[in-house]
Design an enzyme around this catalytic site. Structure first.
Site, PDB file in Angstrom:
ATOM      1  N   ASP A 139       5.548   0.386  11.982  1.00 37.88           N
ATOM      2  CA  ASP A 139       4.308  -0.266  11.514  1.00 37.88           C
ATOM      3  C   ASP A 139       4.212  -1.720  11.944  1.00 37.88           C
ATOM      4  O   ASP A 139       3.200  -2.369  11.686  1.00 37.88           O
ATOM      5  CB  ASP A 139       4.207  -0.182   9.986  1.00 37.88           C
ATOM      6  CG  ASP A 139       3.961   1.240   9.530  1.00 37.88           C
ATOM      7  OD1 ASP A 139       4.060   1.501   8.321  1.00 37.88           O
ATOM      8  OD2 ASP A 139       3.693   2.110  10.387  1.00 37.88           O
ATOM      9  N   ARG A 159      -8.321  -0.788   5.366  1.00 38.92           N
ATOM     10  CA  ARG A 159      -7.544   0.276   4.726  1.00 38.92           C
ATOM     11  C   ARG A 159      -6.249  -0.265   4.144  1.00 38.92           C
ATOM     12  O   ARG A 159      -5.734   0.241   3.151  1.00 38.92           O
ATOM     13  CB  ARG A 159      -7.180   1.355   5.746  1.00 38.92           C
ATOM     14  CG  ARG A 159      -8.322   2.234   6.142  1.00 38.92           C
ATOM     15  CD  ARG A 159      -7.809   3.402   6.928  1.00 38.92           C
ATOM     16  NE  ARG A 159      -6.732   4.048   6.194  1.00 38.92           N
ATOM     17  CZ  ARG A 159      -5.737   4.719   6.785  1.00 38.92           C
ATOM     18  NH1 ARG A 159      -5.685   4.794   8.090  1.00 38.92           N
ATOM     19  NH2 ARG A 159      -4.803   5.298   6.080  1.00 38.92           N
ATOM     20  N   LYS A 202       0.848  -1.206   0.000  1.00 43.69           N
ATOM     21  CA  LYS A 202       0.000   0.000   0.000  1.00 43.69           C
ATOM     22  C   LYS A 202       0.873   1.241   0.000  1.00 43.69           C
ATOM     23  O   LYS A 202       0.624   2.195  -0.736  1.00 43.69           O
ATOM     24  CB  LYS A 202      -0.879  -0.026   1.242  1.00 43.69           C
ATOM     25  CG  LYS A 202      -1.429   1.307   1.678  1.00 43.69           C
ATOM     26  CD  LYS A 202      -2.273   1.229   2.922  1.00 43.69           C
ATOM     27  CE  LYS A 202      -1.509   1.422   4.181  1.00 43.69           C
ATOM     28  NZ  LYS A 202      -1.179   2.793   4.561  1.00 43.69           N
ATOM     29  N   ARG A 210       1.053  14.176  12.952  1.00 40.42           N
ATOM     30  CA  ARG A 210       1.282  13.951  11.522  1.00 40.42           C
ATOM     31  C   ARG A 210       1.413  15.269  10.733  1.00 40.42           C
ATOM     32  O   ARG A 210       0.731  15.502   9.748  1.00 40.42           O
ATOM     33  CB  ARG A 210       0.204  13.074  10.905  1.00 40.42           C
ATOM     34  CG  ARG A 210      -0.135  11.814  11.647  1.00 40.42           C
ATOM     35  CD  ARG A 210       0.973  10.800  11.770  1.00 40.42           C
ATOM     36  NE  ARG A 210       1.362  10.200  10.511  1.00 40.42           N
ATOM     37  CZ  ARG A 210       0.718   9.187   9.929  1.00 40.42           C
ATOM     38  NH1 ARG A 210      -0.373   8.707  10.478  1.00 40.42           N
ATOM     39  NH2 ARG A 210       1.171   8.680   8.792  1.00 40.42           N
TER      40      ARG A 210
HETATM   41  C1  EPZ Z   1       4.690   6.794   6.366  1.00 35.95           C
HETATM   42  O1  EPZ Z   1       3.930   7.809   6.979  1.00 35.95           O
HETATM   43  C2  EPZ Z   1       3.775   5.589   6.278  1.00 35.95           C
HETATM   44  N1  EPZ Z   1       2.616   5.918   5.448  1.00 35.95           N
HETATM   45  C3  EPZ Z   1       3.323   5.187   7.677  1.00 35.95           C
HETATM   46  O2  EPZ Z   1       2.547   4.000   7.549  1.00 35.95           O
HETATM   47  C4  EPZ Z   1       4.559   4.865   8.512  1.00 35.95           C
HETATM   48  O3  EPZ Z   1       4.165   4.550   9.827  1.00 35.95           O
HETATM   49  C5  EPZ Z   1       5.494   6.078   8.528  1.00 35.95           C
HETATM   50  O4  EPZ Z   1       5.825   6.461   7.176  1.00 35.95           O
HETATM   51  C6  EPZ Z   1       6.798   5.798   9.267  1.00 35.95           C
HETATM   52  O5  EPZ Z   1       7.446   4.716   8.686  1.00 35.95           O
HETATM   53  C7  EPZ Z   1       2.759   5.943   4.115  1.00 35.95           C
HETATM   54  O6  EPZ Z   1       3.826   5.715   3.577  1.00 35.95           O
HETATM   55  C8  EPZ Z   1       1.531   6.274   3.320  1.00 35.95           C
HETATM   56  P1  EPZ Z   1       6.766  10.144   8.382  1.00 35.95           P
HETATM   57  P2  EPZ Z   1       4.485   9.324   6.995  1.00 35.95           P
HETATM   58  O7  EPZ Z   1       6.598  11.429   7.630  1.00 35.95           O
HETATM   59  O8  EPZ Z   1       5.315   9.584   5.805  1.00 35.95           O
HETATM   60  C9  EPZ Z   1       7.238  13.520  11.641  1.00 35.95           C
HETATM   61  C10 EPZ Z   1       0.714   2.604   7.899  1.00 35.95           C
HETATM   62  O9  EPZ Z   1       0.363   2.021   8.924  1.00 35.95           O
HETATM   63  N2  EPZ Z   1       7.055  14.479  10.538  1.00 35.95           N
HETATM   64  O10 EPZ Z   1       7.905   9.264   8.025  1.00 35.95           O
HETATM   65  O11 EPZ Z   1       3.320  10.219   7.244  1.00 35.95           O
HETATM   66  C11 EPZ Z   1       5.996  12.697  11.933  1.00 35.95           C
HETATM   67  O12 EPZ Z   1       5.127  13.391  12.797  1.00 35.95           O
HETATM   68  C12 EPZ Z   1       1.164   4.043   7.967  1.00 35.95           C
HETATM   69  O13 EPZ Z   1       0.767   2.085   6.760  1.00 35.95           O
HETATM   70  C13 EPZ Z   1       7.177  15.844  10.800  1.00 35.95           C
HETATM   71  O14 EPZ Z   1       7.418  16.243  11.938  1.00 35.95           O
HETATM   72  O15 EPZ Z   1       5.414   9.322   8.274  1.00 35.95           O
HETATM   73  C14 EPZ Z   1       6.577  11.448  12.568  1.00 35.95           C
HETATM   74  O16 EPZ Z   1       6.821  11.696  13.938  1.00 35.95           O
HETATM   75  C15 EPZ Z   1       0.973   4.628   9.345  1.00 35.95           C
HETATM   76  N3  EPZ Z   1       7.000  16.734   9.783  1.00 35.95           N
HETATM   77  C16 EPZ Z   1       7.917  11.267  11.850  1.00 35.95           C
HETATM   78  O17 EPZ Z   1       8.202  12.548  11.249  1.00 35.95           O
HETATM   79  C17 EPZ Z   1       6.720  16.319   8.501  1.00 35.95           C
HETATM   80  O18 EPZ Z   1       6.595  17.197   7.601  1.00 35.95           O
HETATM   81  C18 EPZ Z   1       7.892  10.221  10.740  1.00 35.95           C
HETATM   82  O19 EPZ Z   1       6.769  10.489   9.946  1.00 35.95           O
HETATM   83  C19 EPZ Z   1       6.601  14.933   8.249  1.00 35.95           C
HETATM   84  C20 EPZ Z   1       6.784  14.032   9.278  1.00 35.95           C
END
Ligand code: EPZ
Length: 434
Positions: A309, A401, A22, A125
């Site tokens: 995850d 989902r 996904k 997020r």
């Molecule tokens: C991706 O989410 C995945 N989703 C998530 O999978 C996964 O848990 C996550 O990466 C971490 O591996 C998809 O790929 C669609 P991040 P993402 O940006 O990109 C902070 C699932 O279960 N952050 O890597 O949204 C954020 O708050 C889902 O399939 C900022 O602060 O996660 C977090 O603490 C859940 N500012 C950390 O970085 C930003 O602009 C990592 O988030 C972006 C992120």
């Protein structure tokens, strides 16, 4: 709302097949925005988030045929006519990964209006790093009425250092950079396989990218991209969930159509617990557990570390290990919502900030439990498969989902699981998810 009814006690035996990832499919579908030509994606999983992304692209004027009935789940996307480049709140609120359209839209047509995703079950997020990167590339970004508007005549190459490692942030800015004027250097990038998968599609579309999958990515912008055909990676999180399902039920399970190289951190932890995990073919893993499990500590980290995850699923297994397991969640601030539900099934878990302490082995008993997010739901299914009696899981739309035909796949290898539908509810009436 649909429920799962699960009776515990059956070891899982046989072969279970993993679907496409996904979290690769979502950025790859967004990448189709970068060209007028048709993009063909194979191995797209039939899950609700993909339907949400289809709706999002169609709402902008794209033609999308998910093609699930066809062999290889061949999805065709054509974004020639983007009549309404707006990611509307009604869609974005159900799937925050909608922010992945931001970079490609600005790169392709010079503007984008994307509803701010808002928080979700597992954390705030934010997308501030996506915004900061686009501004460095020359985009003007305004925010009003809950929407982000980004404009740029043409993005220009920039040197961007991610303050935090972000998976979709890396993917979003990579997709912005491929059509920018000049060279873009992205540092402190996410190294998740889904980033490399997205880059592989972009390269086949004519993009010039070096270093995807490492923490430094260099992009030479081009003036346009053409169509391509690409096969999506297998879903490493679904594969990991099945490995734990085989272990927790003390079964003998072959996980088929997976990439063992993407599962190193999990396989290492399972091996430390006394679980046998063997690579029996380039795309097959065999998992067996027939004796008491040893408790081990675990901390979630960005790839190639232990994936956040998989944290909830690992915690369910830890309840069946002899001893104390310390589980630290370093990525998201609120990703322990499965804990209270596991405790209601008899688990001994205490949470202090970002650390959950699991004392095992505990006998789990069936209960009526509630799914709260995608991976927490998987954790409850795993626990229910070893609990005494019949567990009822409510709000399984969270599962739908990101897991394709989950209960059918588990049933095919011996799990006693069935879906109890509510004829009046439709997935679209479900409250927002992550
Ligand atoms: C991706 O989410 C995945 N989703 C998530 O999978 C996964 O848990 C996550 O990466 C971490 O591996 C998809 O790929 C669609 P991040 P993402 O940006 O990109 C902070 C699932 O279960 N952050 O890597 O949204 C954020 O708050 C889902 O399939 C900022 O602060 O996660 C977090 O603490 C859940 N500012 C950390 O970085 C930003 O602009 C990592 O988030 C972006 C992120």
């Amino acid at each position: 709302m649909d429920k799962f009814v699960i009776r515990g006690g059956n070891p899982l035996v046989g072969t279970i097949r993993v679907s496409g990832a996904k979290n690769s499919a979502l950025p790859c579908m967004a990448a189709a925005l970068l060209t007028e030509d048709e993009v063909i994606l194979e191995n797209i999983p039939q899950v609700h988030d993909i339907e949400t992304e289809r709706k999002l692209l169609v709402s902008m004027g794209a033609d999308v045929n998910l093609g699930y009935g066809r062999a290889q789940h061949r999805t065709t996307i054509c974004c020639k006519n983007l009549s309404d480049p707006v990611a509307k709140y009604e869609i974005v609120k159900t799937m925050r990964a909608s922010s992945l359209v931001l970079g490609p839209l600005v790169a392709r047509i010079g503007m984008a209006r994307v509803a701010l995703p808002g928080g979700c079950a597992i954390g705030g997020r934010p997308i501030d790093l996506h915004i900061k990167g686009l501004e460095k590339m020359g985009a003007t970004i305004t925010q009003e009425h809950g929407y982000l508007e980004a404009r740029a005549t043409r993005l220009k190459g920039a040197h961007i250092f991610f303050d935090k490692i972000t998976v979709t942030g890396t993917e979003d800015l990579l997709m912005a950079a491929v059509l920018a004027d000049g060279e873009t250097l992205l540092e402190n990038c996410a190294r998740e396989p889904e980033v490399a998968d997205t880059a592989a599609l972009l390269t086949s579309m004519g993009a010039k990218i070096e270093g995807a999958g490492t923490s430094t990515i260099r992009v030479q912008g081009v003036t346009s991209l053409h169509g391509a055909r690409h096969r999506i990676n297998p879903d490493r999180i679904e594969a990991g969930t099945f490995l734990i399902a085989g272990a927790i039920t003390q079964g003998d399970l072959i996980v088929d159509n997976c990439n063992p190289a993407h599962l190193g951190a999990l396989i290492d932890k399972l091996t430390q617990m006394g679980v046998s995990v063997e690579t029996i073919a380039p795309d097959q893993l065999r998992v067996r557990a027939s004796h008491p499990l040893y408790a081990v500590d675990m901390s979630t980290e960005e790839y190639p570390g232990f994936p956040t995850d998989m944290q909830a699923q690992f915690m369910a297994l830890a309840t069946q290990a002899d001893g104390v397991s310390q589980i630290k969640e370093n990525i998201f601030e609120n990703r322990f919502m499965h804990v209270q539900e596991l405790v209601r099934m008899g688990a001994n878990i205490k949470v202090d900030g970002r650390v959950a302490t699991v004392r095992g082995k505990t006998t789990l008993s069936s209960a009526a439990v509630m799914c709260s997010d995608l991976r927490a739901s998987a954790s409850l299914v795993l626990a229910a498969m070893v609990a005494d009696g019949e567990t009822i899981l409510d709000r399984v739309y969270h599962m739908d989902r990101g897991y394709e035909r989950f209960e059918e796949k588990l049933r095919s290898v011996g799990a006693q699981i069935r879906r109890m539908g509510n004829v009046f509810a439709t997935k679209d009436t479900a409250p927002e998810n992550i």
